[in-house]
Enzyme design. Sequence first.
Site, PDB file in Angstrom:
ATOM      1  CG  ASP A  12      -1.954   1.069   1.234  1.00 16.85           C
ATOM      2  OD1 ASP A  12      -2.096   1.760   0.208  1.00 16.85           O
ATOM      3  OD2 ASP A  12      -2.630   1.224   2.265  1.00 16.85           O
ATOM      4  CG  ASP A 102      -3.144   3.757  -3.229  1.00 16.31           C
ATOM      5  OD1 ASP A 102      -4.240   3.181  -3.303  1.00 16.31           O
ATOM      6  OD2 ASP A 102      -2.856   4.514  -2.280  1.00 16.31           O
ATOM      7  CD  GLU A 103      -5.344  -1.189  -0.040  1.00 18.15           C
ATOM      8  OE1 GLU A 103      -5.505  -1.815   1.019  1.00 18.15           O
ATOM      9  OE2 GLU A 103      -6.090  -0.242  -0.408  1.00 18.15           O
TER      10      GLU A 103
END
Length: 397
Positions: A12, A102-103
């Site tokens: 993350d 983003d994860e």
Amino acid sequence: MFVQAATILHADVDAFYASVEQRDDPSLRGRPVIVGAGVVLAASYEAKAFGVRTAMGGRQARRLCPDAVVVPPRMSAYSEASKALYRVFEDAAPVVEGLSIDEAFLDVRGLEHISGAPTEIAARLRRDVRERVGLPITVGVARTKFLAKVASGVAKPDGLLAVPPERELAFLHPLPVENVWGVGRVTAAKLRSFGIGTVAELARLDEDLLVSILGRAAGRHLRALAHNRDPRPVQAGRRRGSIGSQCALGRSRRSLDAVDAVLVGLVDRVTRRLRAARRVGRTIVLRLRFDDFSRATRSHTLPRPTAHTDTVLAVARFLLTTATPLIERRGLTLVGVAVANLENDRPLQLPLPFDPSSTGDLDAAIDDIRERYGSKALVRGVLLGRETGLVVPLLPD
């Protein structure tokens, strides 16, 4: 007894939007950065130290952190950073399950002889993201998806934490109950009112009592997680259960006509994404956030699945009407629309009597024009001259 190794990584990026801004403008590094003016879309960890949080009103954020640098969002830059990030993920592991831009979860089983132990892969992943994308990233390593995500949350910012199988409950149980995936502010307050403040206390609670507090599904699910029972595998290419969009409205009051215009834009966006992904859905969900940061959800399930713009808009407008008294009393800072209970599109049998307007021909023609000439080539009259909110980058549907 065979114990599965800790081979699931949860990766993350730290404060993604703000980190991209600090990456691209060296003068922002080490300084408190707020992305977004009316509403905080993201805050750097330097700003978070002053109490600034995502979705907070811009005025309140600037009061908490008067020295913060406020920058406008650059969605195209975040989209490009996300693509670069996922290239690193896919180079690191054969199975990558994206959670957001983003994860992601990564399954590194069987890579020991090729890439090293899971903790070595995680350390290399962090280094590669820093070198190839220029962003800080935190990685949790554990035997289950749930615990890997908890570990990355504890390790933030810019950290790496691996939880060995024999230490799972020793790590998990002392944590606040808010660390359990799915326990938000409302659920945490309800649990704390019963004296449940840690994961250990949640794990010790009688299941029947927990079900009476939270309901059958949520009670059983949270009790299983409190014992780190999470059999879900990492799945590449798993399709969404819903497709939605939302718009932050800021703290200034808007007329109901202005809110309706935002709703029209959201429905337009969501149904176009549904058709592009060849999905249809039965349940239309309206999500609202008020001035006091409380939230409300309204939903309606249709007898047949659809991706038809006018059908979804009619239901969304009905749901907004039912929530109007709440909006007038408490103000509105965010509105969102989602279509859930999705299934793959296929030729649908039209109901009798046949309704030519429900065939989707108009939607298809509009989609084709926008695909050829851009999303602003055709605009609904109610949206002319109005700001309908930012188009946030998303994973493919």
